[in-house]
Write a protein that holds these residues in place. Structure first.
Motif, PDB file in Angstrom:
ATOM      1  N   UNK A 102      -1.073  24.700  17.615  1.00 58.85           N
ATOM      2  CA  UNK A 102      -0.256  23.493  17.672  1.00 58.85           C
ATOM      3  C   UNK A 102       0.925  23.626  16.715  1.00 58.85           C
ATOM      4  N   UNK A 103       2.083  23.132  17.146  1.00 56.51           N
ATOM      5  CA  UNK A 103       3.281  23.139  16.301  1.00 56.51           C
ATOM      6  C   UNK A 103       2.958  22.519  14.941  1.00 56.51           C
ATOM      7  N   UNK A 104       3.499  23.074  13.893  1.00 52.94           N
ATOM      8  CA  UNK A 104       3.235  22.603  12.521  1.00 52.94           C
ATOM      9  C   UNK A 104       3.528  21.116  12.363  1.00 52.94           C
ATOM     10  N   UNK A 105       4.624  20.633  12.924  1.00 59.07           N
ATOM     11  CA  UNK A 105       4.975  19.224  12.735  1.00 59.07           C
ATOM     12  C   UNK A 105       4.112  18.266  13.559  1.00 59.07           C
ATOM     13  N   UNK A 106       3.197  18.807  14.366  1.00 59.38           N
ATOM     14  CA  UNK A 106       2.275  17.973  15.139  1.00 59.38           C
ATOM     15  C   UNK A 106       0.847  18.026  14.575  1.00 59.38           C
ATOM     16  N   UNK A 107       0.638  18.785  13.504  1.00 60.94           N
ATOM     17  CA  UNK A 107      -0.692  18.852  12.884  1.00 60.94           C
ATOM     18  C   UNK A 107      -1.085  17.471  12.349  1.00 60.94           C
ATOM     19  N   UNK A 108      -2.398  17.235  12.308  1.00 62.23           N
ATOM     20  CA  UNK A 108      -2.913  16.014  11.700  1.00 62.23           C
ATOM     21  C   UNK A 108      -2.909  14.798  12.604  1.00 62.23           C
ATOM     22  N   UNK A 109      -2.620  14.979  13.885  1.00 61.51           N
ATOM     23  CA  UNK A 109      -2.582  13.856  14.826  1.00 61.51           C
ATOM     24  C   UNK A 109      -3.793  13.805  15.750  1.00 61.51           C
TER      25      UNK A 109
END
Length: 172
Positions: A102-109
């Protein structure tokens, strides 16, 4: 977006790749942070991304399944890849292996848990096999949590590229 929708979840869509998607794949794996747990642990070149894209088309033609392009439903934004590939162990036995990035800026969702759980159900509904495996880098605790959360069970570790990797299994 490709016209071939493979799977939809409340927030995500998996589609087949388009032939021109290699740069998108390279960008997904363009940093040490996003590749540190992958084989080779180095950013991907465009050539490597093109090679993987070709292999995913070949896998899909051969096995009916591969790693697919993952998009956000709300806006069609590319956020990663997820699906199954054949993993060939030293014994020569090929098992289906669940994987996702997953793209780094989409982690944690919660996207990894959402897509992994949906893929597990889809895999068994489509009858690809009676079981599949997944493995992680030993330091990738977040991915280990995802796999346990979707119901995967601990399985004997595998050594991949000289690293002993926690391995998980899910059976129908």
């Amino acid at each position: 977006m490709s016209d071939t929708i493979i799977l939809e979840t409340p927030r995500l869509v998996l589609t087949m790749w388009d032939k021109g998607d290699a740069e998108m794949i390279r960008q997904l794996h363009s940093t040490i942070e996003t590749t540190r747990y992958l084989s080779g642990a180095a950013p991907w070149t465009l050539e490597k991304a093109e090679e993987r894209l070709k292999s995913w088309f070949d896998e899909h033609a051969r096995d009916g399944v591969t790693k697919y392009k993952m998009l956000r439903r709300e806006d069609g934004r590319f956020i990663g890849r997820a699906g199954f590939s054949r993993f060939h162990q030293e014994s020569g036995r090929g098992e289906f292996e669940l994987g996702y990035s997953i793209q780094r800026d989409a982690w944690g969702n919660g996207y990894a848990t959402e897509i992994a759980g949906a893929l597990a159900q889809w895999f068994f509904k489509r009858g690809f096999a009676r079981q599949f495996i997944a493995f992680t880098h030993p330091q990738n605790v977040a991915s280990q949590r995802v796999l346990r959360k979707i119901g995967m069970r601990d399985y004997p570790s595998m050594t991949i590229d000289g690293i002993t990797c926690p391995t998980f299994r899910m059976a129908r």
